[in-house]
Scaffold this motif. Sequence first.
Motif, PDB file in Angstrom:
ATOM      1  N   ALA A 266       0.767  -1.220  -0.214  1.00 47.86           N
ATOM      2  CA  ALA A 266       0.075   0.048   0.008  1.00 47.86           C
ATOM      3  C   ALA A 266       0.839   1.419   0.005  1.00 47.86           C
ATOM      4  CB  ALA A 266      -0.996   0.140   1.234  1.00 47.86           C
ATOM      5  N   GLY A 267       1.805   1.150   0.912  1.00 49.17           N
ATOM      6  CA  GLY A 267       2.873   2.534   0.833  1.00 49.17           C
ATOM      7  C   GLY A 267       3.520   2.440  -0.286  1.00 49.17           C
ATOM      8  N   TRP A 268       3.954   1.549  -0.998  1.00 52.33           N
ATOM      9  CA  TRP A 268       4.807   1.727  -2.289  1.00 52.33           C
ATOM     10  C   TRP A 268       3.787   1.963  -3.300  1.00 52.33           C
ATOM     11  CZ3 TRP A 268       4.121  -1.161  -6.645  1.00 52.33           C
ATOM     12  CH2 TRP A 268       5.097  -1.145  -7.654  1.00 52.33           C
ATOM     13  N   ALA A 269       2.524   1.315  -3.494  1.00 52.08           N
ATOM     14  CA  ALA A 269       1.795   1.605  -4.566  1.00 52.08           C
ATOM     15  C   ALA A 269       1.093   3.065  -4.473  1.00 52.08           C
ATOM     16  CB  ALA A 269       0.502   0.664  -4.742  1.00 52.08           C
ATOM     17  N   GLY A 270       0.677   3.553  -3.050  1.00 50.04           N
ATOM     18  CA  GLY A 270       0.323   4.977  -3.190  1.00 50.04           C
ATOM     19  C   GLY A 270       1.230   5.956  -3.464  1.00 50.04           C
ATOM     20  N   ALA A 271       2.728   5.700  -3.148  1.00 49.22           N
ATOM     21  CA  ALA A 271       3.599   6.670  -3.729  1.00 49.22           C
ATOM     22  C   ALA A 271       3.871   6.589  -5.091  1.00 49.22           C
ATOM     23  CB  ALA A 271       5.075   6.437  -2.958  1.00 49.22           C
ATOM     24  N   ARG A 272       3.823   5.434  -5.761  1.00 50.23           N
ATOM     25  CA  ARG A 272       4.054   5.268  -7.022  1.00 50.23           C
ATOM     26  C   ARG A 272       2.828   5.659  -7.762  1.00 50.23           C
ATOM     27  NH1 ARG A 272       8.039   3.594 -10.521  1.00 50.23           N
ATOM     28  NH2 ARG A 272       7.259   2.411 -12.379  1.00 50.23           N
ATOM     29  N   PHE A 273       1.752   5.301  -7.609  1.00 47.12           N
ATOM     30  CA  PHE A 273       0.513   5.237  -8.486  1.00 47.12           C
ATOM     31  C   PHE A 273      -0.390   6.254  -7.877  1.00 47.12           C
ATOM     32  CE2 PHE A 273       1.736   0.871  -8.850  1.00 47.12           C
ATOM     33  CZ  PHE A 273       2.500   0.815 -10.321  1.00 47.12           C
ATOM     34  N   GLY A 274      -0.594   6.729  -6.880  1.00 49.11           N
ATOM     35  CA  GLY A 274      -1.463   7.515  -6.005  1.00 49.11           C
ATOM     36  C   GLY A 274      -2.435   6.697  -5.480  1.00 49.11           C
ATOM     37  N   LEU A 275      -3.376   7.358  -4.531  1.00 52.30           N
ATOM     38  CA  LEU A 275      -4.123   6.733  -3.558  1.00 52.30           C
ATOM     39  C   LEU A 275      -5.384   5.936  -4.397  1.00 52.30           C
ATOM     40  CD1 LEU A 275      -4.634   8.890  -0.808  1.00 52.30           C
ATOM     41  CD2 LEU A 275      -3.245   6.681  -0.854  1.00 52.30           C
TER      42      LEU A 275
END
Length: 128
Positions: free
Chosen positions: A47-56
């Motif tokens: 969740a942290g990686w995807a949130g930083a990379r792709f947005g919430l």
Amino acid sequence: MGFGYSLTQTPTGRLLRRSAQPEDRPAIFAAQFALSHACWLLTYPLAGWAGARFGLGRTFLILAGLAVIGIVAATRLWPADLVDDIAHTHPELAPDHPHLHAHGANPHRHPVIIDELHRMWPAQARST
């Protein structure tokens, strides 16, 4: 969020309690705790990686997709037609065994919990 969490945790606790003898419950609850935290160990960093990379928004979809995969796997792996009171036999037990005295001679019926006498789920568990 709390309501959704309790909707999942309450049935989990009931299922675990129903699936083990009282003396085995601490171990089964500890195993469930470890398994759930192993899942969190994977999804929190995701969740942290995807949130930083792709947005919430996209991260929500990724995690929702994982949840759907889990739901589909559970519905396919957990048969819907299991019954609680299962007719089965214990050909390995002596006729005077306490289990047979408590539940009747072979074949007999009672709710099955995986334990020393019931190491595998009986094949008769599925209704036809």
